[in-house]
Every structure is written in C-alpha cells, then in structure tokens.
Scaffold this motif. Structure first.
Motif, PDB file in Angstrom:
ATOM      1  N   UNK A   1       0.839  -1.200   0.000  1.00 33.29           N
ATOM      2  CA  UNK A   1       0.000   0.000   0.000  1.00 33.29           C
ATOM      3  C   UNK A   1       0.881   1.260   0.000  1.00 33.29           C
ATOM      4  N   UNK A   2       0.442   2.297  -0.714  1.00 37.10           N
ATOM      5  CA  UNK A   2       1.198   3.563  -0.695  1.00 37.10           C
ATOM      6  C   UNK A   2       0.649   4.445   0.428  1.00 37.10           C
ATOM      7  N   UNK A   3       1.525   4.801   1.360  1.00 37.61           N
ATOM      8  CA  UNK A   3       1.078   5.556   2.534  1.00 37.61           C
ATOM      9  C   UNK A   3       1.830   6.882   2.618  1.00 37.61           C
ATOM     10  N   UNK A   4       1.090   7.985   2.759  1.00 38.32           N
ATOM     11  CA  UNK A   4       1.699   9.280   3.069  1.00 38.32           C
ATOM     12  C   UNK A   4       1.633   9.461   4.575  1.00 38.32           C
ATOM     13  N   UNK A   5       2.700   9.969   5.190  1.00 39.70           N
ATOM     14  CA  UNK A   5       2.711  10.122   6.651  1.00 39.70           C
ATOM     15  C   UNK A   5       3.216  11.511   6.995  1.00 39.70           C
ATOM     16  N   UNK A   6       2.357  12.297   7.645  1.00 42.78           N
ATOM     17  CA  UNK A   6       2.721  13.691   7.952  1.00 42.78           C
ATOM     18  C   UNK A   6       2.802  13.894   9.462  1.00 42.78           C
ATOM     19  N   UNK A   7       3.974  14.368   9.914  1.00 44.35           N
ATOM     20  CA  UNK A   7       4.232  14.544  11.350  1.00 44.35           C
ATOM     21  C   UNK A   7       5.069  13.389  11.856  1.00 44.35           C
ATOM     22  N   UNK A   8       6.406  13.550  11.736  1.00 44.33           N
ATOM     23  CA  UNK A   8       7.313  12.433  12.065  1.00 44.33           C
ATOM     24  C   UNK A   8       8.025  12.708  13.392  1.00 44.33           C
ATOM     25  N   UNK A   9       7.276  13.194  14.380  1.00 44.97           N
ATOM     26  CA  UNK A   9       7.856  13.537  15.678  1.00 44.97           C
ATOM     27  C   UNK A   9       8.038  12.326  16.570  1.00 44.97           C
ATOM     28  N   UNK A  10       7.935  12.547  17.879  1.00 37.34           N
ATOM     29  CA  UNK A  10       8.194  11.481  18.856  1.00 37.34           C
ATOM     30  C   UNK A  10       7.345  10.234  18.620  1.00 37.34           C
ATOM     31  N   UNK A  11       6.100  10.458  18.248  1.00 35.23           N
ATOM     32  CA  UNK A  11       5.185   9.336  18.002  1.00 35.23           C
ATOM     33  C   UNK A  11       5.204   8.922  16.535  1.00 35.23           C
ATOM     34  N   UNK A  12       4.975   9.914  15.655  1.00 33.83           N
ATOM     35  CA  UNK A  12       4.804   9.630  14.230  1.00 33.83           C
ATOM     36  C   UNK A  12       6.023   8.974  13.597  1.00 33.83           C
ATOM     37  N   UNK A  13       7.209   9.349  14.037  1.00 30.73           N
ATOM     38  CA  UNK A  13       8.431   8.763  13.471  1.00 30.73           C
ATOM     39  C   UNK A  13       8.443   7.245  13.633  1.00 30.73           C
ATOM     40  N   UNK A  14       8.128   6.790  14.838  1.00 30.99           N
ATOM     41  CA  UNK A  14       8.097   5.337  15.098  1.00 30.99           C
ATOM     42  C   UNK A  14       6.978   4.657  14.307  1.00 30.99           C
ATOM     43  N   UNK A  15       5.836   5.323  14.264  1.00 28.34           N
ATOM     44  CA  UNK A  15       4.680   4.712  13.588  1.00 28.34           C
ATOM     45  C   UNK A  15       4.949   4.562  12.093  1.00 28.34           C
ATOM     46  N   UNK A  16       5.533   5.611  11.494  1.00 26.53           N
ATOM     47  CA  UNK A  16       5.860   5.554  10.060  1.00 26.53           C
ATOM     48  C   UNK A  16       6.896   4.458   9.795  1.00 26.53           C
ATOM     49  N   UNK A  17       7.887   4.377  10.695  1.00 32.82           N
ATOM     50  CA  UNK A  17       8.920   3.336  10.531  1.00 32.82           C
ATOM     51  C   UNK A  17       8.291   1.947  10.585  1.00 32.82           C
ATOM     52  N   UNK A  18       7.396   1.720  11.538  1.00 32.59           N
ATOM     53  CA  UNK A  18       6.764   0.402  11.660  1.00 32.59           C
ATOM     54  C   UNK A  18       5.960   0.036  10.414  1.00 32.59           C
ATOM     55  N   UNK A  19       5.312   1.043   9.806  1.00 35.10           N
ATOM     56  CA  UNK A  19       4.550   0.768   8.574  1.00 35.10           C
ATOM     57  C   UNK A  19       5.505   0.383   7.434  1.00 35.10           C
ATOM     58  N   UNK A  20       6.656   1.079   7.391  1.00 34.00           N
ATOM     59  CA  UNK A  20       7.637   0.774   6.341  1.00 34.00           C
ATOM     60  C   UNK A  20       8.243  -0.618   6.548  1.00 34.00           C
ATOM     61  N   UNK A  21       8.561  -0.927   7.816  1.00 38.22           N
ATOM     62  CA  UNK A  21       9.154  -2.241   8.133  1.00 38.22           C
ATOM     63  C   UNK A  21       8.183  -3.364   7.737  1.00 38.22           C
ATOM     64  N   UNK A  22       6.873  -3.094   7.858  1.00 34.64           N
ATOM     65  CA  UNK A  22       5.870  -4.107   7.503  1.00 34.64           C
ATOM     66  C   UNK A  22       5.711  -4.256   5.991  1.00 34.64           C
ATOM     67  N   UNK A  23       6.450  -3.456   5.213  1.00 35.51           N
ATOM     68  CA  UNK A  23       6.458  -3.645   3.759  1.00 35.51           C
ATOM     69  C   UNK A  23       5.678  -2.608   2.979  1.00 35.51           C
TER      70      UNK A  23
END
Ligand code: NAD
Length: 286
Positions: A1-23
């Motif tokens: 899936x193509x995901x846009x992620x806006x706000x890569x701070x304390x929370x968002x950075x980890x969440x975006x990384x986890x989505x990327x790690x999941x493929x």
C-alpha cells in the motif's frame, strides 16, 4: 500500500517506521525536516499525499491538523483514506471528516514506548468503510483498535480516558503525600491500595512514588513518560468538549486547573505528569 505520513515527531516517526518495516511504501513529511530510515521524504504535505492509498497524520493540535488537511485534501486521490492519529478537539476531527468523508479520527494511547514497539491502542471514529481500510494499519502500529462510532467518537473516547487519568493521578499523589504526613510507609500504602478498591492504572501500572511498584518515570527523576504539558493539553480538550455539550465535569475541571498551575505557574513543564507527587509533598494545606 502507498502511505503518506505527515508529522514524524516522537510518536509519528516510530509509527511511520513500523509501517515501512511491515512492507508498505511510506512517504513522509515533517516541517522540522525529520527523516526516518526506510521512509521516503516528500518536500511538502501535498507531495506526501499525492498518489497515496492512505494518508496518516500525527500532529500537535487541531489547528495544525486543519491547516494540513486544507493542504492535502486537494492532492489526495479519490478513494484515499485519511487517518488522523493526533489528539485534537472533537470539532476539528469532525471538520476534517466533513471535507473528506473517507476519514478516521484515531487517537492513540500507549505513549512513545508503544509507538516504538507497535503496541498502541487506537480509538477510532468514522464510517465502517473507512475503519475497514484503516484496521490492518492499526494492527501494524498497535495491538488493539476499537471502532467507537462516527467521526469524532475516537477523540471523544481519548479525552474521556485522559480526564480519568489526570484526575486519578492527582488523587493518587495526594494519597501518597497524605500517607507520608500520617507516618504511613509508602510501600505499605501501595501494597494495600494496589489490591484494594482504591487501585487504578495510575497507582498499579505507573506508580508516582519512586522505588515502589513497577518501573515508571518516578524511578527516572520524573523524566517523561507522558509530560505534564501533554496532560494539560488533553485535560483542556476535555473541558472544551464538556463546555460545548454542557456536561458537568467538576473533577475534570479541577484537574485541569491543577495541571495548568503546575505547567504554567510552576516548574512542571518537561516533567512527567506523575511529578504531581513531589509537588504536593512540598505543599501545605491552605
Ligand atoms: P511531536 O511534537 O514530537 O510531533 C509532532 C510533529 O509534527 C513534529 O515533528 C512537528 O515538526 C510536526 N509538524 C508540526 N506542524 C506540521 C505541519 N504543518 N506539517 C508537517 N509536520 C508538522 O509530538 P508527539 O509526541 O509525536 O505527539 C503527536 C500527537 O500525538 C499529539 O497530538 C499528542 O497529543 C499525541 N499523543 C502523544 C503521546 C506521547 O506520549 N508523546 C501519547 C499519545 C498521544
């Protein structure tokens, strides 16, 4: 899936990384220029939204969410789902949903540790169709997602939860400060209350007294954790919502005033919200 992620701070950075790690193919944007490994970098919010199947936002407040939504909505593909995970006022969540019906307000509980470990709890508001699209992503970033109702219901659940949390933390700290003055050992108080009717998450899982109960920010000099100013933000959202619907929340109101004094009139900013205990220990009854 193509995901846009806006706000890569304390929370968002980890969440975006986890989505990327999941493929997933994740493209991120943060005004602070934050880069996350495995996440492609866009040069604007609109660019992160272009071509996305899902857009996720994790931003500081409702005003910023509304500004970002105004920028991204013209760029979003027709069937894209807009998931906002920030903690914002119910009205802002509903305003975004009015402009983009395939959207979910999905604030989280679990803090930075939960965002890192992918064990957040999501409380979601929006249509069944939008929730169905978002659910597999919640499963990657978290361990539980509850569909609470229509748009705004997720934010409503979040502020009700945190109003309980703020008030129970204060009264738990009051109990320790009172126990000290009565000559009751803190450990004994914990042993009794943690298995009696006064137990709560604040006491049992996040004990504000150092050296007692499970490891918590109290054992780390009250470094957050969950900062007092973030608790104040959520309490104010609860009072804004209560005001809007005419709900009586006397303890929520009082808890808001206490955290406002602590953060804005004293030295509470940057300290964990459980630092109410040393604050109350120093105070005399008036
Ligand atoms: P944060 O300040 O670390 O991250 C927010 C990010 O948004 C920042 O990096 C900032 O640069 C970016 N940003 C601000 N305006 C922007 C814009 N216009 N376009 C793009 N990026 C922009 O905050 P956080 O701790 O990650 O919290 C995010 C949200 O999650 C808040 O709503 C907060 O209340 C909520 N929340 C936080 C916690 C926690 O423990 N930190 C727990 C639960 C919920």
């Amino acid at each position: 899936m193509k995901i846009g992620f806006i706000g890569l701070g304390n929370m968002g950075g980890h969440m975006a990384r986890n989505l990327a790690v999941a493929g997933h193919e994740v493209t991120g944007f943060d005004v602070a220029g934050i880069r996350i490994e495995g996440v492609a970098q866009a040069s604007s919010s609109a660019e992160a939204a272009m071509g996305a199947d899902v857009l996720v936002t994790m931003l500081p407040n409702g005003q910023i969410l509304r500004a970002v939504a105004a920028e991204v909505i013209p760029a979003l593909p027709e069937n894209a789902c807009f998931i906002d995970c920030s903690t914002v006022d119910v009205e802002s969540a509903r305003a975004v949903a009015a402009d983009w019906p395939l959207s979910v307000d999905a604030p989280v509980s679990g803090g930075i540790g939960g965002a890192d470990a992918g064990t957040l709890t999501f409380m979601a508001g929006g249509s069944a169709k939008a929730f169905k699209i978002a659910e597999p992503l919640f499963e990657i970033m978290g361990q539980k997602a509850v569909h609470c109702g229509e748009s705004g219901a997720g934010q409503a659940a979040k502020i009700c939860n945190n109003m309980i949390l703020g008030a129970t933390m204060i009264v738990t700290c009051e109990a320790f400060a009172l126990a000290d003055k009565l000559g009751l050992d803190r450990q004994k108080m914990f042993d009794v209350v943690s298995t009696s009717s006064g137990y709560s998450w604040s006491l049992n899982a996040y004990c504000p007294a150092p050296g007692i109960g499970p490891q918590s920010p109290a054992d780390n000099d009250y470094n957050p954790g969950f900062a007092s100013e973030l608790m104040l933000k959520d309490l104010r959202l609860s009072q804004q919502a209560a005001e809007a619907v005419g709900a009586a929340t006397p303890l929520g109101q009082h808890a808001t005033q206490e955290y406002a004094r602590f953060v804005e009139g004293e030295d509470g900013r940057g300290k964990d919200f459980s630092a109410m205990l040393p604050r109350l220990s120093k105070m005399a009854r008036n």
